[in-house]
Design an enzyme around this catalytic site. Structure first.
Site, PDB file in Angstrom:
ATOM      1  N   MET A  50     -11.953   4.775  -0.594  1.00 17.69           N
ATOM      2  CA  MET A  50     -12.581   5.058   0.707  1.00 17.69           C
ATOM      3  C   MET A  50     -13.177   6.450   0.596  1.00 17.69           C
ATOM      4  SD  MET A  50      -9.540   3.417   2.984  1.00 17.69           S
ATOM      5  CE  MET A  50      -8.408   3.499   1.614  1.00 17.69           C
ATOM      6  N   MET A  98      -8.653   8.381  -0.266  1.00 16.55           N
ATOM      7  CA  MET A  98      -9.472   8.818   0.880  1.00 16.55           C
ATOM      8  C   MET A  98      -9.916  10.260   0.672  1.00 16.55           C
ATOM      9  SD  MET A  98      -7.269   7.321   4.046  1.00 16.55           S
ATOM     10  CE  MET A  98      -6.407   5.749   3.945  1.00 16.55           C
ATOM     11  N   MET A 145     -11.524  -5.530   5.696  1.00 22.47           N
ATOM     12  CA  MET A 145     -10.721  -4.515   6.393  1.00 22.47           C
ATOM     13  C   MET A 145     -10.422  -5.036   7.803  1.00 22.47           C
ATOM     14  SD  MET A 145     -10.002  -2.048   4.395  1.00 22.47           S
ATOM     15  CE  MET A 145      -9.152  -1.085   5.644  1.00 22.47           C
ATOM     16  N   HIS A 189      -1.348  -1.392  -4.235  1.00 25.28           N
ATOM     17  CA  HIS A 189      -2.582  -1.000  -3.545  1.00 25.28           C
ATOM     18  C   HIS A 189      -2.570   0.512  -3.356  1.00 25.28           C
ATOM     19  CE1 HIS A 189      -6.042  -1.876  -0.932  1.00 25.28           C
ATOM     20  NE2 HIS A 189      -5.571  -0.937  -0.128  1.00 25.28           N
ATOM     21  N   HIS A 243      -8.322   1.258  -3.976  1.00 30.74           N
ATOM     22  CA  HIS A 243      -9.227   1.061  -2.838  1.00 30.74           C
ATOM     23  C   HIS A 243      -9.885   2.402  -2.542  1.00 30.74           C
ATOM     24  CE1 HIS A 243      -9.445   0.086   1.793  1.00 30.74           C
ATOM     25  NE2 HIS A 243     -10.635   0.178   1.236  1.00 30.74           N
ATOM     26  N   ASP A 262      -6.671  -6.153   4.524  1.00 31.55           N
ATOM     27  CA  ASP A 262      -5.993  -4.852   4.536  1.00 31.55           C
ATOM     28  C   ASP A 262      -6.002  -4.266   5.942  1.00 31.55           C
ATOM     29  OD1 ASP A 262      -5.040  -2.322   3.935  1.00 31.55           O
ATOM     30  OD2 ASP A 262      -6.751  -1.721   2.707  1.00 31.55           O
ATOM     31  N   SER A 318       0.850  -1.196   0.000  1.00 33.61           N
ATOM     32  CA  SER A 318       0.000   0.000   0.000  1.00 33.61           C
ATOM     33  C   SER A 318       0.878   1.234   0.000  1.00 33.61           C
ATOM     34  CB  SER A 318      -0.884   0.010   1.242  1.00 33.61           C
ATOM     35  OG  SER A 318      -1.360   1.317   1.452  1.00 33.61           O
ATOM     36  N   ASP A 353      -4.568   3.691  -1.950  1.00 36.60           N
ATOM     37  CA  ASP A 353      -5.620   4.085  -1.012  1.00 36.60           C
ATOM     38  C   ASP A 353      -6.109   5.491  -1.310  1.00 36.60           C
ATOM     39  OD1 ASP A 353      -5.904   1.834   0.819  1.00 36.60           O
ATOM     40  OD2 ASP A 353      -3.808   2.208   1.282  1.00 36.60           O
TER      41      ASP A 353
HETATM   42  C1  DX5 Z   1      -6.111   1.857   5.658  1.00 37.19           C
HETATM   43  C2  DX5 Z   1      -5.686   1.494   4.272  1.00 37.19           C
HETATM   44  C3  DX5 Z   1      -4.594   0.519   4.201  1.00 37.19           C
HETATM   45  C4  DX5 Z   1      -3.296   0.946   4.859  1.00 37.19           C
HETATM   46  C5  DX5 Z   1      -2.739  -0.268   5.513  1.00 37.19           C
HETATM   47  O1  DX5 Z   1      -7.312   2.507   5.613  1.00 37.19           O
HETATM   48  O2  DX5 Z   1      -6.764   0.965   3.522  1.00 37.19           O
HETATM   49  O3  DX5 Z   1      -4.357   0.047   2.885  1.00 37.19           O
HETATM   50  O4  DX5 Z   1      -2.352   1.460   3.966  1.00 37.19           O
HETATM   51  O5  DX5 Z   1      -1.638   0.106   6.229  1.00 37.19           O
HETATM   52  P1  DX5 Z   1      -0.906  -0.878   7.262  1.00 37.19           P
HETATM   53  O6  DX5 Z   1      -0.442  -2.064   6.443  1.00 37.19           O
HETATM   54  O7  DX5 Z   1       0.184  -0.045   7.790  1.00 37.19           O
HETATM   55  O8  DX5 Z   1      -1.926  -1.271   8.291  1.00 37.19           O
HETATM   56 ZN    ZN Z   2      -6.365  -0.011   1.585  1.00 36.79          ZN
END
Ligand code: DX5
Ligand code: ZN
Length: 219
Positions: A67, A36, A136, A32, A65, A174, A7, A34
């Site tokens: 969010m 947000m 998650m 991956h 992903h 994740d 990620s 993320d």
């Molecule tokens: C959190 C993200 C993850 C995050 C995971 O909301 O969706 O993908 O990067 O990070 P670690 O592996 O540090 O928990």
């Molecule tokens: Zn993620």
């Protein structure tokens, strides 16, 4: 076979191209990304313009992903920017089936993510339509959080649902995955492991990816 999806949330945002090259050369199976929006989750990261720029720099599968609230408004933009797989949260829409169809109509793989408090049973009527279930194992929004223990049971339930319908749906997990728990996550039935801080905060990105694979018996 277990896939590792680093990620980039924990990568150096000023050196994304460099960090992505390192994970690619170390054998990462996908990237991956993320996304947000500061609304669906209490953090803001990157959007589709960054995906578009990175697309020119990497041939890895781009696993986006989302969010974000109102994900239906952004599927086309992510598709046009180079996403290969788009995962949306079941909690972010009341029209999950329509949203999944939008992703598939663009010729992309579609995933559904479930927050820690969301039951696997919400997938019952849509599991045969999707390519991936994302469990998650932390509350979405931040890297570096602790793995929530009841995620193991949720992974087993998702695996049982998929097997009983004779499907090949991927199970991605994740949040909070590292060398200490990746083999247990795999043993529960997950086959795609997202790892952010474990990879990028390690000081040895390449070595950790190899070790994570090794823990799952993949090297
Ligand atoms: C959190 C993200 C993850 C995050 C995971 O909301 O969706 O993908 O990067 O990070 P670690 O592996 O540090 O928990
Ligand atoms: Zn993620």
């Amino acid at each position: 076979m277990i896939s590792i999806a680093p990620s980039i949330l924990s990568a150096d945002f000023a050196n994304l191209e460099r960090d992505i090259k390192i994970v690619e050369e170390a054998g990462a199976d996908m990237l991956h990304i993320d996304v947000m929006d500061g609304h669906f989750v209490p953090n803001i990261t990157i959007g589709y313009p960054v995906v578009k720029s990175l697309r020119k720099k990497s041939s890895l599968l781009f696993d986006c992903h989302l969010m974000i609230s109102n994900p239906e408004n952004y599927i086309n933009a992510f598709a046009e920017s180079g996403a290969d797989l788009i995962t949306v949260h079941a909690e972010a829409t009341v029209h999950l089936h329509r949203l999944v169809q939008m992703i598939k109509d663009r010729g992309l793989k579609a995933g559904i993510a479930l927050n820690p408090a969301t039951s696997v049973s919400v997938l019952e009527n849509i599991i045969s339509e999707i390519d991936l279930v994302l469990i998650m194992s932390v509350n979405p929004g931040f890297g570096g959080q602790k793995f929530i223990e009841n995620s193991y049971e949720k992974i087993r339930k998702a695996k049982a649902m998929i097997d009983s319908a004779a499907l090949k749906t991927d199970i991605q997990v994740d949040g909070g995955i590292g060398l200490d728990n990746i083999s247990k996550v795999a043993a529960c039935g997950a086959n795609i492991m997202v790892a952010g801080s474990a990879v990028f905060n390690s000081g040895d990105i390449s070595g950790v990816i190899k070790k994570l694979k090794g823990q799952c018996g993949c090297v």
